[in-house]
Design a protein around this motif. Structure first.
Motif, PDB file in Angstrom:
ATOM      1  N   HIS A  33       0.844  -1.192   0.000  1.00 52.26           N
ATOM      2  CA  HIS A  33       0.000   0.000   0.000  1.00 52.26           C
ATOM      3  C   HIS A  33       0.883   1.248   0.000  1.00 52.26           C
ATOM      4  O   HIS A  33       2.001   1.240   0.521  1.00 52.26           O
ATOM      5  N   THR A  34       0.363   2.327  -0.567  1.00 53.03           N
ATOM      6  CA  THR A  34       1.143   3.566  -0.655  1.00 53.03           C
ATOM      7  C   THR A  34       1.586   4.076   0.710  1.00 53.03           C
ATOM      8  O   THR A  34       2.655   4.669   0.825  1.00 53.03           O
ATOM      9  N   THR A  35       0.789   3.846   1.745  1.00 54.98           N
ATOM     10  CA  THR A  35       1.164   4.330   3.076  1.00 54.98           C
ATOM     11  C   THR A  35       2.341   3.560   3.658  1.00 54.98           C
ATOM     12  O   THR A  35       2.936   4.004   4.638  1.00 54.98           O
ATOM     13  N   ASP A  36       2.682   2.415   3.063  1.00 58.99           N
ATOM     14  CA  ASP A  36       3.833   1.628   3.507  1.00 58.99           C
ATOM     15  C   ASP A  36       5.131   2.059   2.838  1.00 58.99           C
ATOM     16  O   ASP A  36       6.192   1.551   3.175  1.00 58.99           O
ATOM     17  N   ILE A  37       5.048   2.959   1.879  1.00 61.31           N
ATOM     18  CA  ILE A  37       6.206   3.370   1.095  1.00 61.31           C
ATOM     19  C   ILE A  37       6.812   4.645   1.670  1.00 61.31           C
ATOM     20  O   ILE A  37       6.105   5.618   1.936  1.00 61.31           O
ATOM     21  N   THR A  38       8.115   4.622   1.854  1.00 58.26           N
ATOM     22  CA  THR A  38       8.840   5.839   2.210  1.00 58.26           C
ATOM     23  C   THR A  38       9.692   6.216   1.007  1.00 58.26           C
ATOM     24  O   THR A  38      10.421   5.379   0.464  1.00 58.26           O
ATOM     25  N   VAL A  39       9.568   7.469   0.593  1.00 62.76           N
ATOM     26  CA  VAL A  39      10.255   7.968  -0.588  1.00 62.76           C
ATOM     27  C   VAL A  39      11.227   9.058  -0.142  1.00 62.76           C
ATOM     28  O   VAL A  39      10.837   9.986   0.566  1.00 62.76           O
ATOM     29  N   TYR A  65      10.249  12.066   2.282  1.00 66.27           N
ATOM     30  CA  TYR A  65      11.232  12.939   2.909  1.00 66.27           C
ATOM     31  C   TYR A  65      11.874  13.766   1.810  1.00 66.27           C
ATOM     32  O   TYR A  65      12.180  13.247   0.741  1.00 66.27           O
ATOM     33  N   TYR A  66      12.102  15.043   2.091  1.00 71.25           N
ATOM     34  CA  TYR A  66      12.619  15.953   1.081  1.00 71.25           C
ATOM     35  C   TYR A  66      13.958  16.520   1.521  1.00 71.25           C
ATOM     36  O   TYR A  66      14.106  17.011   2.646  1.00 71.25           O
ATOM     37  N   ALA A  82      22.456  13.548   0.647  1.00 65.13           N
ATOM     38  CA  ALA A  82      21.038  13.237   0.847  1.00 65.13           C
ATOM     39  C   ALA A  82      20.727  11.801   0.438  1.00 65.13           C
ATOM     40  O   ALA A  82      20.002  11.089   1.145  1.00 65.13           O
ATOM     41  N   VAL A  83      21.276  11.351  -0.691  1.00 67.89           N
ATOM     42  CA  VAL A  83      21.064   9.971  -1.119  1.00 67.89           C
ATOM     43  C   VAL A  83      21.623   9.015  -0.067  1.00 67.89           C
ATOM     44  O   VAL A  83      20.958   8.049   0.328  1.00 67.89           O
ATOM     45  N   ASP A  84      22.836   9.282   0.408  1.00 64.88           N
ATOM     46  CA  ASP A  84      23.430   8.431   1.455  1.00 64.88           C
ATOM     47  C   ASP A  84      22.558   8.423   2.712  1.00 64.88           C
ATOM     48  O   ASP A  84      22.361   7.371   3.325  1.00 64.88           O
ATOM     49  N   ASP A  85      22.034   9.585   3.088  1.00 68.50           N
ATOM     50  CA  ASP A  85      21.161   9.666   4.268  1.00 68.50           C
ATOM     51  C   ASP A  85      19.882   8.852   4.067  1.00 68.50           C
ATOM     52  O   ASP A  85      19.424   8.170   4.984  1.00 68.50           O
ATOM     53  N   PHE A  86      19.302   8.924   2.866  1.00 71.74           N
ATOM     54  CA  PHE A  86      18.089   8.161   2.588  1.00 71.74           C
ATOM     55  C   PHE A  86      18.369   6.654   2.606  1.00 71.74           C
ATOM     56  O   PHE A  86      17.536   5.869   3.070  1.00 71.74           O
ATOM     57  N   VAL A  87      19.520   6.244   2.113  1.00 74.82           N
ATOM     58  CA  VAL A  87      19.903   4.827   2.170  1.00 74.82           C
ATOM     59  C   VAL A  87      20.041   4.406   3.625  1.00 74.82           C
ATOM     60  O   VAL A  87      19.545   3.344   4.029  1.00 74.82           O
ATOM     61  N   ARG A  89      18.556   5.682   6.123  1.00 72.15           N
ATOM     62  CA  ARG A  89      17.199   5.704   6.679  1.00 72.15           C
ATOM     63  C   ARG A  89      16.371   4.531   6.163  1.00 72.15           C
ATOM     64  O   ARG A  89      15.298   4.266   6.657  1.00 72.15           O
ATOM     65  N   ALA A  90      16.879   3.827   5.159  1.00 73.64           N
ATOM     66  CA  ALA A  90      16.232   2.660   4.548  1.00 73.64           C
ATOM     67  C   ALA A  90      14.881   3.003   3.925  1.00 73.64           C
ATOM     68  O   ALA A  90      13.899   2.290   4.110  1.00 73.64           O
ATOM     69  N   VAL A  91      14.859   4.103   3.151  1.00 76.31           N
ATOM     70  CA  VAL A  91      13.645   4.417   2.399  1.00 76.31           C
ATOM     71  C   VAL A  91      13.411   3.300   1.385  1.00 76.31           C
ATOM     72  O   VAL A  91      14.309   2.515   1.091  1.00 76.31           O
ATOM     73  N   LYS A  92      12.225   3.243   0.827  1.00 67.88           N
ATOM     74  CA  LYS A  92      11.889   2.188  -0.135  1.00 67.88           C
ATOM     75  C   LYS A  92      12.298   2.545  -1.560  1.00 67.88           C
ATOM     76  O   LYS A  92      12.480   1.673  -2.389  1.00 67.88           O
ATOM     77  N   ILE A  93      12.441   3.845  -1.845  1.00 62.99           N
ATOM     78  CA  ILE A  93      12.859   4.318  -3.169  1.00 62.99           C
ATOM     79  C   ILE A  93      13.426   5.729  -3.024  1.00 62.99           C
ATOM     80  O   ILE A  93      12.971   6.501  -2.177  1.00 62.99           O
ATOM     81  N   VAL A  94      14.408   6.054  -3.850  1.00 62.42           N
ATOM     82  CA  VAL A  94      14.986   7.396  -3.881  1.00 62.42           C
ATOM     83  C   VAL A  94      14.665   8.017  -5.242  1.00 62.42           C
ATOM     84  O   VAL A  94      14.847   7.374  -6.276  1.00 62.42           O
TER      85      VAL A  94
END
Length: 173
Positions: A33-39, A65-66, A82-87, A89-94
Motif C-alpha cells: 500500500h502507498t502508506t507503507d512506502i517511504t520515498v 522525505y525531502y 542526501a542519497v546516502d542519508d536516505f539509504v 534511513r532505509a527508504v523504499k525508493i529514492v
C-alpha cells in the motif's frame, strides 16, 4: 558462512534495482500500500517542480522525505549526502530531481548510487539533466509533462518501480 553470502548484495546482476522491462518481476510482491512506502526525494534548483512532486506524493498518502538543495554552496555534494542519508534511513525508493552527472562528479555519483543499489533501494531520476553513464544505477527516468496523454501520476510510477513491476525505462509523469 552461506547465510552471510546470501545477504552480501541485494542488487540484481547487470541492471538497476526496480528496473523491470520484463513481463514478470524477479521478486514476488504482495500488494504494498502507498502508506507503507517511504520515498526520499532529493531536490533540485527547480523548487516549483519539487513542491509539486512532494504535494503529489502526499496526496497519494506516501511518506516522503525531502532534501532541499536551496541555498547549498555545493549542490552536488549536498545531493549525494542526501542519497546516502536516505539509504541509511532505509527508504523504499529514492527520487533524484535534476541530476547532472559530469566528468568531474561521475565517480562520486557512481559511488553514491552504487551504495543505494547494493542496499536494494531503487533510484528514479526526475527530469535528469545528464544521467549516470551506467543504467544499472537507476530504475527509470521520470519526465514531468502533465499535458502528455500518456502521463501517469508520479505516485503510480514510484509504486510501479518500487514493486518491481514491468515499466518503460522512461516514464512520463
Amino acid at each position: 558462512m552461506l547465510v552471510m553470502l546470501s545477504l552480501v548484495a541485494c542488487a540484481p546482476v547487470g541492471r538497476a534495482v526496480g528496473d523491470t522491462q520484463d513481463a514478470t518481476s524477479e521478486v514476488a510482491h504482495d500488494s504494498t500500500h502507498t502508506t507503507d512506502i517511504t520515498v526520499g526525494v532529493v531536490g533540485s534548483a527547480d523548487a516549483t517542480t519539487d513542491g509539486a512532486v512532494m504535494d503529489a506524493l502526499a496526496d497519494a498518502e506516501m511518506n516522503a522525505y525531502y532534501a532541499s538543495l536551496d541555498g547549498s554552496k555545493d549542490a552536488v555534494s549536498t545531493a549525494q549526502q542526501a542519497v546516502d542519508d536516505f539509504v541509511e534511513r532505509a527508504v523504499k525508493i529514492v527520487v533524484i530531481s535534476g541530476i547532472d552527472v559530469t566528468d568531474d562528479n561521475q565517480e562520486s555519483w557512481d559511488a553514491v548510487l552504487d551504495n543505494a543499489r547494493q542496499a536494494g533501494i531503487p533510484v528514479a531520476l526526475l527530469n535528469p539533466v545528464a544521467p549516470p553513464e551506467h543504467t544499472w544505477y537507476y530504475a527509470a527516468s521520470l519526465t514531468v509533462n502533465d499535458r502528455a496523454a500518456d502521463a501517469v501520476p508520479i505516485s503510480t510510477a514510484v509504486m510501479t518501480i518500487q514493486r518491481d513491476e514491468p515499466h518503460e525505462r522512461t516514464i512520463v509523469v
